[in-house]
Design a protein around this motif. Structure first.
Motif, PDB file in Angstrom:
ATOM      1  N   ILE A 236      10.081 -51.797  11.768  1.00 38.93           N
ATOM      2  CA  ILE A 236      10.028 -53.212  11.381  1.00 38.93           C
ATOM      3  C   ILE A 236       9.264 -54.008  12.432  1.00 38.93           C
ATOM      4  O   ILE A 236       8.379 -54.809  12.108  1.00 38.93           O
ATOM      5  CB  ILE A 236      11.443 -53.795  11.222  1.00 38.93           C
ATOM      6  CG1 ILE A 236      12.232 -53.038  10.156  1.00 38.93           C
ATOM      7  CG2 ILE A 236      11.364 -55.273  10.875  1.00 38.93           C
ATOM      8  CD1 ILE A 236      13.679 -53.503  10.036  1.00 38.93           C
ATOM      9  N   LEU A 237       9.586 -53.775  13.700  1.00 36.77           N
ATOM     10  CA  LEU A 237       8.904 -54.506  14.761  1.00 36.77           C
ATOM     11  C   LEU A 237       7.449 -54.082  14.865  1.00 36.77           C
ATOM     12  O   LEU A 237       6.564 -54.916  15.093  1.00 36.77           O
ATOM     13  CB  LEU A 237       9.626 -54.290  16.095  1.00 36.77           C
ATOM     14  CG  LEU A 237       9.256 -55.257  17.228  1.00 36.77           C
ATOM     15  CD1 LEU A 237       9.369 -56.711  16.781  1.00 36.77           C
ATOM     16  CD2 LEU A 237      10.145 -55.005  18.439  1.00 36.77           C
ATOM     17  N   MET A 238       7.158 -52.799  14.652  1.00 34.63           N
ATOM     18  CA  MET A 238       5.767 -52.356  14.607  1.00 34.63           C
ATOM     19  C   MET A 238       5.008 -53.083  13.498  1.00 34.63           C
ATOM     20  O   MET A 238       3.859 -53.507  13.682  1.00 34.63           O
ATOM     21  CB  MET A 238       5.694 -50.838  14.384  1.00 34.63           C
ATOM     22  CG  MET A 238       6.052 -50.007  15.602  1.00 34.63           C
ATOM     23  SD  MET A 238       6.077 -48.222  15.247  1.00 34.63           S
ATOM     24  CE  MET A 238       4.404 -47.947  14.684  1.00 34.63           C
ATOM     25  N   ALA A 239       5.652 -53.226  12.335  1.00 33.25           N
ATOM     26  CA  ALA A 239       5.013 -53.927  11.221  1.00 33.25           C
ATOM     27  C   ALA A 239       4.756 -55.384  11.564  1.00 33.25           C
ATOM     28  O   ALA A 239       3.717 -55.950  11.201  1.00 33.25           O
ATOM     29  CB  ALA A 239       5.878 -53.814   9.968  1.00 33.25           C
ATOM     30  N   ALA A 240       5.700 -56.008  12.272  1.00 37.45           N
ATOM     31  CA  ALA A 240       5.511 -57.400  12.684  1.00 37.45           C
ATOM     32  C   ALA A 240       4.332 -57.520  13.638  1.00 37.45           C
ATOM     33  O   ALA A 240       3.528 -58.460  13.533  1.00 37.45           O
ATOM     34  CB  ALA A 240       6.786 -57.918  13.345  1.00 37.45           C
ATOM     35  N   VAL A 241       4.205 -56.575  14.557  1.00 33.78           N
ATOM     36  CA  VAL A 241       3.067 -56.572  15.486  1.00 33.78           C
ATOM     37  C   VAL A 241       1.760 -56.400  14.715  1.00 33.78           C
ATOM     38  O   VAL A 241       0.757 -57.062  14.995  1.00 33.78           O
ATOM     39  CB  VAL A 241       3.229 -55.453  16.531  1.00 33.78           C
ATOM     40  CG1 VAL A 241       1.977 -55.327  17.395  1.00 33.78           C
ATOM     41  CG2 VAL A 241       4.443 -55.717  17.412  1.00 33.78           C
ATOM     42  N   GLY A 242       1.766 -55.526  13.705  1.00 33.41           N
ATOM     43  CA  GLY A 242       0.568 -55.307  12.906  1.00 33.41           C
ATOM     44  C   GLY A 242       0.142 -56.534  12.136  1.00 33.41           C
ATOM     45  O   GLY A 242      -1.047 -56.868  12.069  1.00 33.41           O
ATOM     46  N   GLN A 243       1.113 -57.230  11.527  1.00 35.90           N
ATOM     47  CA  GLN A 243       0.786 -58.450  10.793  1.00 35.90           C
ATOM     48  C   GLN A 243       0.250 -59.523  11.740  1.00 35.90           C
ATOM     49  O   GLN A 243      -0.701 -60.243  11.422  1.00 35.90           O
ATOM     50  CB  GLN A 243       2.028 -58.983  10.063  1.00 35.90           C
ATOM     51  CG  GLN A 243       2.700 -58.007   9.119  1.00 35.90           C
ATOM     52  CD  GLN A 243       1.796 -57.441   8.056  1.00 35.90           C
ATOM     53  OE1 GLN A 243       1.037 -58.172   7.420  1.00 35.90           O
ATOM     54  NE2 GLN A 243       1.859 -56.131   7.858  1.00 35.90           N
ATOM     55  N   ASP A 244       0.872 -59.639  12.908  1.00 32.97           N
ATOM     56  CA  ASP A 244       0.448 -60.630  13.892  1.00 32.97           C
ATOM     57  C   ASP A 244      -0.960 -60.333  14.403  1.00 32.97           C
ATOM     58  O   ASP A 244      -1.727 -61.256  14.695  1.00 32.97           O
ATOM     59  CB  ASP A 244       1.443 -60.642  15.055  1.00 32.97           C
ATOM     60  CG  ASP A 244       1.245 -61.828  15.987  1.00 32.97           C
ATOM     61  OD1 ASP A 244       1.407 -62.979  15.524  1.00 32.97           O
ATOM     62  OD2 ASP A 244       0.919 -61.610  17.168  1.00 32.97           O
ATOM     63  N   ALA A 245      -1.317 -59.042  14.489  1.00 30.07           N
ATOM     64  CA  ALA A 245      -2.672 -58.672  14.913  1.00 30.07           C
ATOM     65  C   ALA A 245      -3.705 -59.120  13.885  1.00 30.07           C
ATOM     66  O   ALA A 245      -4.800 -59.574  14.229  1.00 30.07           O
ATOM     67  CB  ALA A 245      -2.766 -57.158  15.132  1.00 30.07           C
ATOM     68  N   ALA A 246      -3.356 -59.003  12.609  1.00 26.92           N
ATOM     69  CA  ALA A 246      -4.277 -59.396  11.540  1.00 26.92           C
ATOM     70  C   ALA A 246      -4.277 -60.895  11.318  1.00 26.92           C
ATOM     71  O   ALA A 246      -5.302 -61.479  10.940  1.00 26.92           O
ATOM     72  CB  ALA A 246      -3.908 -58.680  10.245  1.00 26.92           C
ATOM     73  N   TYR A 247      -3.128 -61.526  11.540  1.00 28.78           N
ATOM     74  CA  TYR A 247      -2.963 -62.961  11.273  1.00 28.78           C
ATOM     75  C   TYR A 247      -2.310 -63.625  12.495  1.00 28.78           C
ATOM     76  O   TYR A 247      -1.102 -63.925  12.487  1.00 28.78           O
ATOM     77  CB  TYR A 247      -2.087 -63.168  10.035  1.00 28.78           C
ATOM     78  CG  TYR A 247      -2.605 -62.482   8.793  1.00 28.78           C
ATOM     79  CD1 TYR A 247      -3.579 -63.082   8.002  1.00 28.78           C
ATOM     80  CD2 TYR A 247      -2.120 -61.222   8.414  1.00 28.78           C
ATOM     81  CE1 TYR A 247      -4.055 -62.454   6.855  1.00 28.78           C
ATOM     82  CE2 TYR A 247      -2.598 -60.589   7.273  1.00 28.78           C
ATOM     83  CZ  TYR A 247      -3.564 -61.214   6.502  1.00 28.78           C
ATOM     84  OH  TYR A 247      -4.037 -60.586   5.372  1.00 28.78           O
ATOM     85  N   PRO A 248      -3.073 -63.849  13.567  1.00 27.36           N
ATOM     86  CA  PRO A 248      -2.480 -64.361  14.815  1.00 27.36           C
ATOM     87  C   PRO A 248      -1.826 -65.721  14.687  1.00 27.36           C
ATOM     88  O   PRO A 248      -1.013 -66.095  15.541  1.00 27.36           O
ATOM     89  CB  PRO A 248      -3.674 -64.395  15.785  1.00 27.36           C
ATOM     90  CG  PRO A 248      -4.898 -64.318  14.929  1.00 27.36           C
ATOM     91  CD  PRO A 248      -4.514 -63.558  13.711  1.00 27.36           C
ATOM     92  N   GLU A 249      -2.151 -66.461  13.622  1.00 26.74           N
ATOM     93  CA  GLU A 249      -1.499 -67.756  13.430  1.00 26.74           C
ATOM     94  C   GLU A 249      -0.005 -67.606  13.129  1.00 26.74           C
ATOM     95  O   GLU A 249       0.757 -68.589  13.171  1.00 26.74           O
ATOM     96  CB  GLU A 249      -2.180 -68.540  12.311  1.00 26.74           C
ATOM     97  CG  GLU A 249      -1.983 -68.007  10.903  1.00 26.74           C
ATOM     98  CD  GLU A 249      -2.980 -66.911  10.513  1.00 26.74           C
ATOM     99  OE1 GLU A 249      -3.052 -66.582   9.323  1.00 26.74           O
ATOM    100  OE2 GLU A 249      -3.671 -66.389  11.421  1.00 26.74           O
ATOM    101  N   LEU A 250       0.450 -66.395  12.859  1.00 25.97           N
ATOM    102  CA  LEU A 250       1.877 -66.167  12.643  1.00 25.97           C
ATOM    103  C   LEU A 250       2.687 -66.344  13.926  1.00 25.97           C
ATOM    104  O   LEU A 250       3.887 -66.595  13.876  1.00 25.97           O
ATOM    105  CB  LEU A 250       2.113 -64.752  12.081  1.00 25.97           C
ATOM    106  CG  LEU A 250       1.591 -64.478  10.675  1.00 25.97           C
ATOM    107  CD1 LEU A 250       1.783 -63.009  10.315  1.00 25.97           C
ATOM    108  CD2 LEU A 250       2.283 -65.367   9.647  1.00 25.97           C
ATOM    109  N   ARG A 251       2.026 -66.162  15.061  1.00 23.70           N
ATOM    110  CA  ARG A 251       2.652 -66.400  16.376  1.00 23.70           C
ATOM    111  C   ARG A 251       3.986 -65.664  16.521  1.00 23.70           C
ATOM    112  O   ARG A 251       5.043 -66.261  16.741  1.00 23.70           O
ATOM    113  CB  ARG A 251       2.838 -67.898  16.611  1.00 23.70           C
ATOM    114  CG  ARG A 251       1.525 -68.679  16.600  1.00 23.70           C
ATOM    115  CD  ARG A 251       1.733 -70.145  16.932  1.00 23.70           C
ATOM    116  NE  ARG A 251       0.461 -70.865  16.908  1.00 23.70           N
ATOM    117  CZ  ARG A 251      -0.413 -70.921  17.916  1.00 23.70           C
ATOM    118  NH1 ARG A 251      -0.150 -70.286  19.044  1.00 23.70           N
ATOM    119  NH2 ARG A 251      -1.534 -71.614  17.798  1.00 23.70           N
TER     120      ARG A 251
END
Length: 384
Positions: A236-251
């Motif tokens: 789950i945390l890996m997925a959050a890191v992946g999404q944040d890498a693609a969409y840094p505005e997620l912060r």
């Protein structure tokens, strides 16, 4: 979940992980900027196990692709071609690996020369059939930047562009008309399914015959909720890191507590076996000050990786373990229903007593047999 089942799944997860990126000579057209253009190519080797010889020739490549937001990027990968003297057109499989980790040393291309890549034995089953194989490392794995783990559109682009790059790479014997198949499981199931859905709009020139895909996390939010506090919590945390890498505005950092920041840094520097153990049974609340799954911007981005809203334009072999402990069986059933409703010829196979890693292993041969029938030009009846 039953304790014994959980323990077995943890051991199985350990079996599924791990570190050459070469600087090659430019192999694409000077100044080329089309998705699938080869940027660099360098000789490498393919070993399913340490020191195990294979009658293949292999190249480590970097090639042009497209991010989830439509920007140009460069992705690395490996092209493997059997040296068996096969005449005539040789099929190509664009193979999407399951979760390997987030550090560059985890990339499949880093493991192939050493015989440490997780799914190399499954890939060898394809080369022994006389098929060429292109294996993407995905965006940010083996190249600069963070890995955009389970960002569906980015993965689908990388899989299709790996096929394009293999067909354009000199010395492979492949041509633009070579029959292409797509195959993947788990993260690779998401990537291969996205490639199947994107084919008609993104890479329609590929002579795609079909996609074999399994253990597909077609709904990331439901998958995350299923794994919260369970064996797949680290994912789950890996997925959050992946999404944040693609969409840094997620912060993402704004949602993490100190423990969460520590684990993010840890995950970025290790491969899947270590990350899985480090994350066992943690809850989202253990590493956050507030749950990003409750935030509208996170929900929007995560749903942008959902599958099933667009019909693949080629047949699909879809399979899922009934007792999958990482991706709920119901998610696989829903993807089947969505595609069937849109008229896709889906060959569905539910795996009785199949856990997540077990599904990848037991279905490797049937999935490849299904692709072989597509390459042979046989009809692809579904069982919707």
């Amino acid at each position: 979940m039953h304790l014994r089942s959980t323990a077995l799944a943890a051991v199985a997860a350990l079996a599924f992980s791990l570190g050459l990126t070469g600087t090659g000579t430019a192999a694409g057209k000077p100044g080329a900027a089309s998705p699938g253009d080869v940027v660099t190519a360098a000789p490498t080797s393919f070993h399913p196990l340490p020191g195990q010889p294979t009658n293949t020739r292999a190249w480590h490549i970097t090639y042009r692709s497209t991010t989830a937001r439509g920007a140009a990027d460069v992705v690395s990968g490996t092209v493997i071609v059997p040296q068996d003297g096969r005449p005539g057109p040789r099929p190509l499989v664009s193979y999407a690996v399951g979760t390997v980790g987030m550090a560059d040393q985890c990339a499949p291309s880093a493991g192939f020369p050493n015989g440490t890549a997780v799914e190399a034995n499954l890939i060898q089953q394809l080369t022994l059939r006389g098929w060429a194989v292109a294996v993407t490392d995905y965006e940010g794995l083996g190249t600069p930047g963070d890995h955009t783990y389970v960002v569906g559109r980015s993965e689908g682009h990388a899989v299709l562009d790996a096929a394009r790059a293999a067909l354009r790479l000199p010395g492979t014997g492949l041509t633009a008309d070579s029959p292409v198949g797509i195959m993947g499981y788990s993260q690779g199931g998401q990537a291969s399914s996205w490639a199947a859905e994107l084919h008609d709009s993104y890479a329609p020139e590929l002579n795609l015959k079909g996609t074999a895909t399994g253990g597909v996390p077609a709904d990331l939010i439901r998958t995350a909720e299923y794994n919260d506090g369970s064996i797949g919590a680290g994912l789950i945390l890996m997925a959050a890191v992946g999404q944040d890498a693609a969409y840094p505005e997620l912060r993402l950092d704004n949602y993490l507590n100190d423990r969460g920041r520590y684990y993010v840094d840890f995950l970025k520097h290790h491969c899947v076996a270590v990350n899985t153990v480090a994350g066992l049974f943690k809850r989202i609340s253990d590493v956050t000050v507030r749950n990003p799954l409750d935030a509208p911007d996170w929900q929007r981005v995560l749903h942008s990786s959902d599958l099933g809203s667009h019909a693949p334009d080629r047949p699909v072999y879809l399979y899922h373990g009934v007792v999958d402990e990482l991706v709920p069986y119901a998610i696989g059933q829903k993807l089947r229903a969505d595609w069937c409703e849109k008229g896709v010829p889906v060959r569905w196979h539910g795996l009785p007593l199949g856990e997540h890693v077990v599904g990848a292993i037991t279905e490797a041969v049937p999935a490849a047999n299904w692709l072989a029938e597509r390459f042979a030009g046989k009809d692809a009846p579904g069982n919707c």
